[in-house]
Design an enzyme around this catalytic site. Structure first.
Site, short mmCIF file in Angstrom:
data_model
loop_
_atom_site.label_atom_id
_atom_site.label_comp_id
_atom_site.label_asym_id
_atom_site.label_seq_id
_atom_site.Cartn_x
_atom_site.Cartn_y
_atom_site.Cartn_z
N THR A 42 -12.03 -32.41 -4.54
CA THR A 42 -11.81 -32.46 -5.99
C THR A 42 -12.43 -33.70 -6.62
O THR A 42 -12.45 -33.83 -7.85
CB THR A 42 -10.30 -32.41 -6.33
OG1 THR A 42 -9.67 -33.51 -5.66
CG2 THR A 42 -9.66 -31.11 -5.86
N GLY A 43 -12.92 -34.62 -5.80
CA GLY A 43 -13.58 -35.82 -6.34
C GLY A 43 -14.97 -35.49 -6.84
O GLY A 43 -15.50 -34.40 -6.59
N LYS A 66 -3.39 -31.43 -4.67
CA LYS A 66 -4.22 -30.64 -5.59
C LYS A 66 -4.38 -29.18 -5.15
O LYS A 66 -5.37 -28.53 -5.46
CB LYS A 66 -5.62 -31.29 -5.72
CG LYS A 66 -5.58 -32.75 -6.17
CD LYS A 66 -6.12 -32.91 -7.59
CE LYS A 66 -5.89 -34.28 -8.17
NZ LYS A 66 -7.06 -35.13 -8.16
N GLU A 125 -19.72 -45.65 3.33
CA GLU A 125 -20.25 -46.92 3.80
C GLU A 125 -19.21 -48.00 3.49
O GLU A 125 -18.67 -48.03 2.40
CB GLU A 125 -21.56 -47.26 3.08
CG GLU A 125 -22.10 -48.62 3.49
CD GLU A 125 -23.50 -48.92 2.97
OE1 GLU A 125 -24.05 -48.11 2.21
OE2 GLU A 125 -24.03 -49.98 3.34
N TYR A 162 -35.33 -39.60 6.14
CA TYR A 162 -36.00 -38.85 5.06
C TYR A 162 -37.51 -39.03 5.17
O TYR A 162 -38.28 -38.08 5.05
CB TYR A 162 -35.56 -39.33 3.66
CG TYR A 162 -34.08 -39.29 3.37
CD1 TYR A 162 -33.20 -38.50 4.10
CD2 TYR A 162 -33.55 -40.05 2.32
CE1 TYR A 162 -31.85 -38.49 3.80
CE2 TYR A 162 -32.21 -40.03 2.02
CZ TYR A 162 -31.36 -39.26 2.76
OH TYR A 162 -30.02 -39.26 2.46
N GLU A 197 -33.01 -48.95 15.13
CA GLU A 197 -33.27 -50.21 14.44
C GLU A 197 -32.64 -51.34 15.24
O GLU A 197 -31.97 -51.10 16.25
CB GLU A 197 -32.74 -50.17 13.00
CG GLU A 197 -31.24 -49.94 12.89
CD GLU A 197 -30.77 -49.66 11.46
OE1 GLU A 197 -31.56 -49.19 10.63
OE2 GLU A 197 -29.59 -49.92 11.18
N HIS A 214 -27.68 -52.92 6.89
CA HIS A 214 -26.72 -52.13 7.67
C HIS A 214 -25.85 -53.11 8.45
O HIS A 214 -26.36 -54.09 9.01
CB HIS A 214 -27.44 -51.23 8.69
CG HIS A 214 -27.99 -49.98 8.08
ND1 HIS A 214 -29.09 -49.35 8.60
CD2 HIS A 214 -27.59 -49.24 7.02
CE1 HIS A 214 -29.35 -48.27 7.86
NE2 HIS A 214 -28.45 -48.19 6.90
#
Lengths: 379, 290
Positions: B17-18, B43, B98, B159, B209, B247
């Site tokens: 619902t957010g 909810k 995060e 990506y 990384e 990160h």
């Protein structure tokens, strides 16, 4: 977030771990006053965040008023690995029989908590582990289980603790584990943990590093944070809601992800160029957020060029371009801006930049070459 | 085939619902993911995109027979939400947030392990099996169905790599973002055996990384157990020691542990080709694809 030794000791003392009596001094005069209460037989310990303080001469032992005065003056004038000394811990001297290292941190390979105990207290634990691994005992602790008595058996065995010594050490380990968990520590250590000639066991030095992600639930530790010790640009970034990393070059990298930023840095370095800073916009940045980011990096006087590297997923290239375009008038003529836009709404973004007189690059290598040309061309 | 996720995988969205939860539930549905409901405590009188909303994961699991959950839940509530999903017996839990406190993740990881749950994340865009389903927020238009399996610590670098592959005409079987935190759910060596078993995956790309030892351990695994070829890329050769590079997990220890050079050396020792640039990945993959 790191705190000072005296603050770590406050946390220890509150949790029932014994520490030597001592007080903080912010001036030579204060150091002498605090030492007087201890009859001048004191250790003067500079309070810094960097490691290797002892080797650098940051700890001195006095026995007279004159010595305290002279040593305090020397220490306040010192820089330890570039860090100024502004605070001294004036502490009662201890008669030490044996010294140990006790720490709790993450085992990064197994991704679990690990208890580290070593016979060579007072020394850098990484050095000890590398040179004499037999002197170091590591015990992984299942976080779901928590610290149990059996975890301490290997420690007692490795160091030949008798029953009496085990009885003294076990509660300290348990209390330190509580601190590690309850104070959201990435690392907590007592080095050295000392067995004194009177038979007591005390934490003679302490280190505590708190997880930045847990700031919201550690209000008390947060009051111990010394903002002045933070890199200025990183603090400015944090206050504006960005993660900024300060580096030593002259290009500012603004990107929509940490990995992309790191890769951009790698690519720049292959061309012999270093970044002044890195700013992570994270996902979904709006035009306003982009403008705010430019405001932040412009406060870094090392910046000669701003490089936007955007691969839009949630982030929309048109929003980025609108932010860049709106920021142009604020950017001084001697600072160049180069952009690389890829991903969501790229075409719209390129159009907006074109109207503002900027050409967008399509890949990382292209945008890096543009920066190289701008900077090296200007030499 | 693909790993972990296919078109039949039943998905619920915790935090549906957010704003983010609702937005991405819609995008997942549009991609063809089998989203069957959502959870937001208090909810359950609502519907989102026509999907039922439940108060608890247990209720959702009982009503929909779901396999997987994705959490659009803020960091400070993530521990409870992850544990709830694992406790309800879900097989796959993806957490994108995060900034989850480190001790919360140490606990959640172990609890998920003990219960046989595949926990993905945090700090990840999620997982996608192109053409079949997505359980995440990645921009799906750059992906193409095919035979390259990918595992990445960084969202944006995955990506980049995927875009390079797709524009070169090379598709992907499954792309998993394992996240940029020092403590995450599954890591390289947990996923490599799944790709090895997957008949559709012809080559695996690992995007690592600086920081930690996950890539080194993966290298050992590849050397011992993998027949499927593996290619790697490591970001962060220019990163100075002792700095967290954005990160939370990307940090080279003072002394050089976790450096890009060390990782590349270990990967190459295991016979894994390491791409110097992300744009080199398609050519390396082509060697192994029919």
């Amino acid at each position: 977030m790191k705190i000072y030794e005296y603050q770590a000791k406050e946390v220890f003392a509150e949790n029932g771990i014994e520490t030597p009596s001592g007080q903080l001094a912010l001036s030579v005069k204060e150091a002498v006053e605090k030492a007087e209460e201890l009859d001048y037989k004191v250790a003067l310990k500079s309070q810094v965040h960097v490691g290797g303080r002892g080797k650098a001469g940051g700890i001195k032992f006095a026995s007279t008023k004159e010595e305290v005065e002279k040593m305090a003056e020397d220490l306040f004038n010192m820089k330890i690995k570039g860090e100024e000394v502004n605070r001294l811990l004036i502490e009662e001297q201890q008669e030490i029989k044996e010294e140990y290292y006790l720490g709790l941190t993450l085992n990064r390979s197994k991704k679990t908590d690990t208890l580290i105990f070593s016979r060579s207290g007072g020394m850098d634990i990484e050095e000890v582990a590398a040179e004499t691994p037999e002197k170091v005992v590591k015990v992984d602790i299942d976080p779901v289980l928590g610290l149990q008595n059996f975890h301490l058996t290997p420690v007692a065995k490795a160091f030949d603790f008798d029953k009496e010594m085990s009885k003294k050490v076990a509660p300290i380990v348990k209390k330190l584990y509580e601190i590690y968990k309850n104070s959201d520590c990435l690392l907590v250590e007592i080095n050295p943990l000392a067995l004194l000639t009177d038979g007591s066991v005390k934490a003679l030095d302490g280190k505590l590093e708190m997880d930045d992600n847990a700031r919201y639930r550690q209000p008390k530790l947060l009051t111990m944070w010394d903002e002045e010790k933070e890199e200025e640009m990183e603090l400015i970034g944090r206050q504006a809601g960005f993660v900024v990393i300060k580096l030593s070059g002259n290009v500012s990298i603004i990107s929509n992800g940490a990995g992309l930023a790191i890769s951009t840095l790698d690519s720049l370095q292959r061309h012999g160029i270093n970044a002044a800073n890195i700013l992570d916009l994270s996902g979904g940045a709006t035009s306003e957020k982009v403008q705010k980011a430019v405001d932040v990096v412009l406060q870094d006087s090392d910046v000669k060029s701003i490089l936007f590297n955007i691969f839009g997923g949630i982030t929309r290239c048109d929003e980025i371009a609108a932010g860049v375009s709106a920021s142009l008038k604020k950017v001084p003529a001697d600072i160049s801006i180069v952009c690389r836009l890829q991903g969501t709404n790229r075409e719209e973004g390129i159009k907006i930049l074109k109207e503002a007189g900027l050409e967008a690059a399509s890949d990382l290598e292209e945008v890096v070459e543009k920066v190289v040309k701008t900077l090296k061309g200007g030499e | 085939m693909s790993i972990i996720l296919d078109k039949d995988t039943k998905i619920i969205v915790q935090g549906i619902t957010g704003r983010e939860g609702s937005f991405h539930a819609d995008l997942m549905l549009k991609y063809g993911a089998n989203v069957v409901g959502g959870v937001t405590p208090g909810k359950s009188d609502q519907k989102v995109h026509g999907l039922p909303v439940f108060d608890t994961v247990k209720e959702a699991a009982e009503a929909t027979d779901t396999d997987a959950s994705i959490l659009f839940v803020p960091p400070r509530f993530s521990r409870d939400a992850i544990l709830e999903a694992v406790d309800a017996g879900l097989e796959i839990v993806v957490t994108v947030a995060e900034g989850i406190p480190f001790h919360d993740m140490v606990y959640c990881r172990e609890y998920a392990n003990k219960n046989g749950c595949t926990l993905i994340g945090p700090n990840t865009p999620g997982i996608i099996s192109p053409g079949k389903s997505k359980l995440g927020f990645m921009a799906d238009s750059i992906y193409k169905e095919g035979s390259v399996g990918m595992i990445s610590r960084s969202a944006t670098l995955s990506y980049e790599a995927v875009n390079n592959l797709t524009t070169s005409g090379i598709g992907q079987s499954t792309v998993v973002g394992i996240g940029g935190d020092p403590v995450q759910g599954v890591t390289f060596k947990d996923l490599l055996p799944m790709f090895e078993e997957d008949p559709e995956t012809e080559v695996v790309v690992m995007i690592g990384e600086i920081g930690g030892t996950d890539e080194e351990e993966a290298a050992l695994y590849v050397k011992k157990h993998m027949k499927t070829p593996v290619i790697a890329f490591i970001a962060g050769e220019a990163a100075p020691e002792g700095k967290r590079m954005g990160h939370a997990g990307a940090i080279v220890s003072p002394g050089g542990e976790g450096s890009a050079d060390y990782k590349k050396e270990k990967l190459e020792e295991a016979g894994i080709e390491v791409a110097r640039k992300l744009t080199d990945i398609p050519a390396l993959c082509k060697k192994y694809i029919d």
